[in-house]
Design a protein around this motif. Structure first.
Motif, PDB file in Angstrom:
ATOM      1  N   PHE A 402      44.471  35.338  50.192  1.00  0.00           N
ATOM      2  CA  PHE A 402      44.954  36.492  49.408  1.00  0.00           C
ATOM      3  C   PHE A 402      44.047  36.922  48.264  1.00  0.00           C
ATOM      4  O   PHE A 402      43.907  38.101  48.009  1.00  0.00           O
ATOM      5  CB  PHE A 402      46.372  36.239  48.888  1.00  0.00           C
ATOM      6  N   GLY A 403      43.440  36.012  47.554  1.00  0.00           N
ATOM      7  CA  GLY A 403      42.570  36.424  46.459  1.00  0.00           C
ATOM      8  C   GLY A 403      42.153  35.246  45.604  1.00  0.00           C
ATOM      9  O   GLY A 403      42.535  34.103  45.858  1.00  0.00           O
ATOM     10  N   SER A 436      39.291  46.110  44.341  1.00  0.00           N
ATOM     11  CA  SER A 436      39.155  46.234  42.899  1.00  0.00           C
ATOM     12  C   SER A 436      38.888  44.867  42.301  1.00  0.00           C
ATOM     13  O   SER A 436      38.976  43.843  42.978  1.00  0.00           O
ATOM     14  CB  SER A 436      40.439  46.820  42.288  1.00  0.00           C
ATOM     15  N   MET A 437      38.566  44.863  41.027  1.00  0.00           N
ATOM     16  CA  MET A 437      38.394  43.625  40.266  1.00  0.00           C
ATOM     17  C   MET A 437      39.084  43.800  38.914  1.00  0.00           C
ATOM     18  O   MET A 437      38.887  44.805  38.234  1.00  0.00           O
ATOM     19  CB  MET A 437      36.914  43.299  40.073  1.00  0.00           C
ATOM     20  N   ASP A 438      39.917  42.838  38.533  1.00  0.00           N
ATOM     21  CA  ASP A 438      40.608  42.867  37.253  1.00  0.00           C
ATOM     22  C   ASP A 438      39.980  41.864  36.303  1.00  0.00           C
ATOM     23  O   ASP A 438      39.483  40.814  36.734  1.00  0.00           O
ATOM     24  CB  ASP A 438      42.088  42.535  37.437  1.00  0.00           C
ATOM     25  N   VAL A 439      40.033  42.167  35.024  1.00  0.00           N
ATOM     26  CA  VAL A 439      39.465  41.286  34.002  1.00  0.00           C
ATOM     27  C   VAL A 439      40.534  40.985  32.958  1.00  0.00           C
ATOM     28  O   VAL A 439      41.276  41.875  32.526  1.00  0.00           O
ATOM     29  CB  VAL A 439      38.238  41.937  33.324  1.00  0.00           C
ATOM     30  N   GLU A 440      40.612  39.713  32.565  1.00  0.00           N
ATOM     31  CA  GLU A 440      41.467  39.279  31.470  1.00  0.00           C
ATOM     32  C   GLU A 440      40.621  38.488  30.488  1.00  0.00           C
ATOM     33  O   GLU A 440      39.617  37.884  30.878  1.00  0.00           O
ATOM     34  CB  GLU A 440      42.617  38.412  31.985  1.00  0.00           C
ATOM     35  N   SER A 485      39.704  38.590  38.563  1.00  0.00           N
ATOM     36  CA  SER A 485      40.561  38.417  39.740  1.00  0.00           C
ATOM     37  C   SER A 485      40.214  39.482  40.764  1.00  0.00           C
ATOM     38  O   SER A 485      39.958  40.637  40.407  1.00  0.00           O
ATOM     39  CB  SER A 485      42.036  38.539  39.349  1.00  0.00           C
ATOM     40  N   PHE A 486      40.223  39.084  42.024  1.00  0.00           N
ATOM     41  CA  PHE A 486      39.954  40.051  43.090  1.00  0.00           C
ATOM     42  C   PHE A 486      40.646  39.592  44.368  1.00  0.00           C
ATOM     43  O   PHE A 486      40.788  38.396  44.621  1.00  0.00           O
ATOM     44  CB  PHE A 486      38.438  40.195  43.332  1.00  0.00           C
TER      45      PHE A 486
END
Length: 866
Positions: A402-403, A436-440, A485-486
């Motif tokens: 899943f990721g 997409s790619m998320d950043v925290e 996260s991707f």
């Protein structure tokens, strides 16, 4: 950061040497609202032994689970202890998303610059929320009074743009004479907001705030921020960017209602070799022409702007265009830097940017529980020694599951400016770009803030090899931990995770406010490994109200609602949307169905609204919201169709009939039509961004295997591969006795349910029900539970409905199995909303059957009906 002229600053990222930094495991002093620092950046479970039946227990545990609050050692929280002004500064900063920043100018004598509280207190001070006292102190260690907290909350509402509640009655407390004049208006505001309430008609303004009270109030603020982030509505000053190489243009973000933005906008770009996007939204084009996409995130909402960079004018054109180009440069270049200093400024900024990721401690986690088989597969592509942060051309492979969440722990807090990760697509090898790619980001590795998303326009169908670097630009953020996260469909290949810092930058954009990670995204980890359990068939797209599902229709279907209106539990965890059988097999017909499916306030949009309301009623909207699984149908390209329509203007209309064009061409035409529909379906789904829905799979609409259709089995297997490439499951519901039932596994379906066809012209006998279950057991299928409107008025059909439940229950098929449910058109809603106890009991007993609590063992016979 001040608005500097940056020119081709992105060249710095390409030319700068990577700085290897050893990740020292530092766990410095931490305010007592947090627990000990986590070196690896992973979350810790927190449990307190002294909460008992405290009214604040749920709030404390929730904030602790989000690492926003901690205990005072030995597993104790001490809920009745007083909270200090410095501790409330940390807690409020974290729940509102104010990013802490170090300071060299310690203006309060009781908060030195090296104090662990300093980044939070001075951040609130800059925001105008926490002010000092006349003696140059802030009273950091003093207990906090209730009226002081009311003032802080009122100012925080203003600074974070939380809408103030309008009261219809005047706030009145019996102890108003004890309130300071400066606090009276704030007390009225927080009372109206229901963030603080008095007791016994008193507000107790001079009373001290306990740690329990602080937690309850902080949770209310957090809920308001979650809602703001979810409903973020903003506009952009442009729908696209078109500029010449070497120029710049600023993307401006504004609130849709004209007020201040509740969160700091985050900008991202997917082609850093073409240019860069600065923290204030200024896009700087490099020397190379090309196309890319700028992503703008505010709260949890992201919008995309296409970018096109064209060649600069040739020398012979410059004289003719001198006046125009001069005006353009003046419009696109910041006036704070003279043009003749451009090269010097660029050189200095290139030296300032440093990639601080190499050598840092890095961890990689899967979405949901890891799978040992897939982990074994991906070990063939381990990447370079040192992991993703190592500057290397070697790819690291990730297989399914899943990721991934990749956490980087730097050696210390750094002023971060950009986070980038490079991906590759090579469809022939099953390697696709994550959508997409998320950043925290986090200062302490526990309390995280959501720092935006970057998307791209590489289609999943692109056959050529593509390499893209996804890059998120950060505003004024000091952090030690970064998490990217991707998603992973089949294979994702990545390399060179870069975290760029800039020690000499300055920021002119004010306080940085970011939302916490989305609860919906957080639940993806938990739900990733979950399978479908109870899937409701929802027909739509025709027949007026019968085929138009609303929020109120879906609500008693997604949640089990007791007769007195209490939302007790989830009902159907999955909805399969499918068209009626008479939908035309034409492009126009398929488009019409899609338009209806993605319409406003119906079908998918209505289901999303129903799930939001379900979570609100269950009290999980801002804690652990439940997402509904969705399965969408692939329409059937009937071979009788000779005029499907054109997929492109310069192409002929497709025929699915082998007569005249041959079986091979008919097969290719059917395949092309389905591939077109599937891509259109995914495009619309991704654009809709339903926060409470999760696309679980795709359904093959035809209920049998047509042996006479052109290469039918090849077509189904091809569609299965297409679906699996998107990490989705493939579903099928053939009817009882349909050709091909026994082949379902060899056709690459993930799940197949047998359609019993009980509700035809005549009721069925018990031997037929038992025969259906024998077939289900023989071929390892799931069973479809069937009912329609006749079960409410005709005893024989009432018996049929219950007897199928009894038969499956006696065989143990009601437990630990996957089921589909057919009720004609919205039939079960009648039972859920009925005041007739017999009709209502069908809804209640269906829920019991789903939960394995149905206990009837005897079949209904004769004309028996309660």
């Amino acid at each position: 950061m001040s608005k500097k002229r940056m020119g081709s600053r992105i060249a710095a990222a390409c030319l700068a040497l990577s700085l290897a930094v050893t990740a020292a495991q530092v766990a410095g002093a931490v305010p007592d609202t947090t627990s000990t620092a986590v070196e690896s950046g992973q979350d810790q479970a927190v449990a307190f032994t002294d909460l008992g039946n405290s009214y604040a227990k749920d709030a404390i545990n929730r904030l602790a689970s989000l690492q926003l609050i901690g205990g005072q050692g030995d597993g104790l929280f001490h809920p009745q202890n007083k909270i200090t002004r410095q501790d409330i500064a940390v807690l409020l900063s974290k729940v509102v998303g104010l990013q802490p920043e170090s300071t060299d100018d310690a203006i309060f004598e009781d908060v030195p610059a090296d104090s662990p509280y300093a980044p939070y207190i001075y951040g609130l001070s800059d925001l105008g929320v926490m002010n000092g006292r006349n003696n140059n102190t802030v009273g950091a260690a003093d207990p906090l009074t209730r009226q002081e907290l009311a003032v802080l909350l009122s100012r925080l509402m203003e600074a974070s743009q939380v809408a103030k509640a309008v009261s219809t009655t005047e706030v009145s407390y019996s102890d108003e004479q004890d309130m300071a004049d400066y606090a009276k208006e704030a007390i009225a505001e927080v009372t109206n907001q229901r963030w603080m309430q008095g007791a016994g008609g008193n507000f107790n303004p001079l009373g001290n705030v306990t740690r329990a009270e602080a937690a309850v109030i902080a949770e209310r603020v957090l809920n308001a921020r979650f809602q703001q982030a979810e409903q973020a509505d903003f506009t952009l000053n442009t729908a696209s960017l078109s500029l010449m190489a070497g120029t710049s243009e600023r993307v401006k973000v504004a609130s849709a209602n004209g007020e201040k933005l509740p969160f700091t906008p985050i900008y991202a770009f997917d082609r850093p070799e073409l240019g860069s996007i600065l923290p204030d939204g200024t896009f700087v084009a490099g020397p190379t022409p090309g196309k890319g996409n700028v992503s703008v995130t505010m709260g949890y909402k992201t919008k995309t702007i296409p970018v096109e960079i064209t060649n600069a004018p040739q020398p012979e054109q410059q004289d003719e265009q001198k006046d125009d180009s001069t005006r353009e440069a003046a419009a696109t270049v910041d006036e704070s830097q003279p043009a003749e200093n451009e090269e010097a400024g660029e050189a200095a900024e290139q030296d300032d940017l440093v990639n601080v990721a190499p050598g840092s401690f890095t961890s990689v986690k899967t979405f949901g529980p890891p799978d040992s088989y897939f982990q074994t597969v991906e070990k063939q592509y381990p990447g370079p020694v040192g992991g993703l942060v190592t500057p290397s051309e070697e790819w690291t492979g990730f297989n399914r599951q899943f990721g991934r969440k990749v956490t980087v722990a730097l050696s210390q807090d750094k002023p971060l400016e950009r986070v980038a990760l490079t991906f590759r697509q090579q469809k022939s090898s099953g390697i696709t770009m994550p959508e997409s790619m998320d950043v925290e980001v986090s200062r302490d590795g526990k309390a995280w803030s959501y720092a935006g998303k970057v998307v791209h326009d590489v289609p999943a169908s692109e056959d050529k090899q593509v390499v893209r670097t996804l890059s998120v630009t950060l505003p004024d953020i000091e952090a030690r931990y970064v998490r990217v996260s991707f998603p992973v469909k089949v294979f994702a290949f990545a390399r060179q995770l870069e975290v760029w810092a800039n020690e000499s930058r300055s920021w002119g954009g004010g306080a940085v406010l970011l939302p916490p990670p989305s609860p919906t995204q957080m639940m993806e980890d938990i739900k990733a490994g979950n399978r479908v359990e109870n899937m409701l068939l929802a027909y739509s797209g025709a027949y007026g109200d019968r085929g138009n599902w609303t929020k109120d229709d879906f609500l008693p279907m997604v949640g089990y609602r007791t007769s007195d209106g209490y939302m007790r539990d989830q009902m159907f965890d999955t909805v399969l949307f499918l068209p009626y059988q008479d939908m035309a097999a034409t492009k126009v017909g398929w488009q019409g169905y899609l338009n209806d499916l993605f319409g406003t306030n119906r079908q998918l949009d209505a289901l999303n609204s129903a799930m939001r309301e379900y979570n609100r009623l269950r009290g999980t909207l801002y804690t652990t919201p439940t997402q509904e699984n969705v399965v969408l149908a692939l329409p059937y390209p009937a071979m009788s169709q000779t005029n499907f329509g054109k997929l492109a203007d310069n192409k002929p209309s497709l025929s699915f009939n082998p007569a005249g064009i041959g079986e091979e061409q008919a097969y290719e035409n059917r395949k092309q039509a389905l591939e077109w529909y599937f891509q259109e379906l995914l495009k619309r789904w991704n654009k809709a961004e339903y926060p409470y829905l999760k696309l679980e799979g795709i359904y093959w609409f035809h209920e049998l295997i047509e042996d006479g259709a052109p290469k039918e089995r090849d077509l189904i297997r091809s569609m299965a591969s297409m679906v699996h490439d998107e990490a989705l499951r493939f579903y099928w519901i053939p009817y009882y006795g349909a050709p091909g039932v026994q082949e379902w596994k060899s056709l690459y379906f993930d799940y197949a349910f047998l359609q019993p066809n009980y509700y035809s012209d005549k009721p069925v006998q018990l031997d037929r029900i038992e025969g259906v279950l024998d077939t289900v057991s023989k071929y390892g299928m799931g069973v479809e539970i069937e009912g329609d409107e006749r079960m409410y008025r005709d005893p024989k059909f009432y018996q049929t409905y219950y007897n199928q439940l009894v038969a499956a229950h006696k065989l143990g098929m009601d437990k630990n199995n996957v089921h589909a449910y057919y009720y004609g058109s919205k039939t079960l809603i009648q039972s859920a909303t009925s005041t007739d106890p017999v009709v209502r009991s069908i809804y209640d007993d269906t829920y019991k059957w789903m939960r394995g609590k149905f206990d009837r063992e005897e079949y209904y016979e004769g004309s028996e009906m309660p």
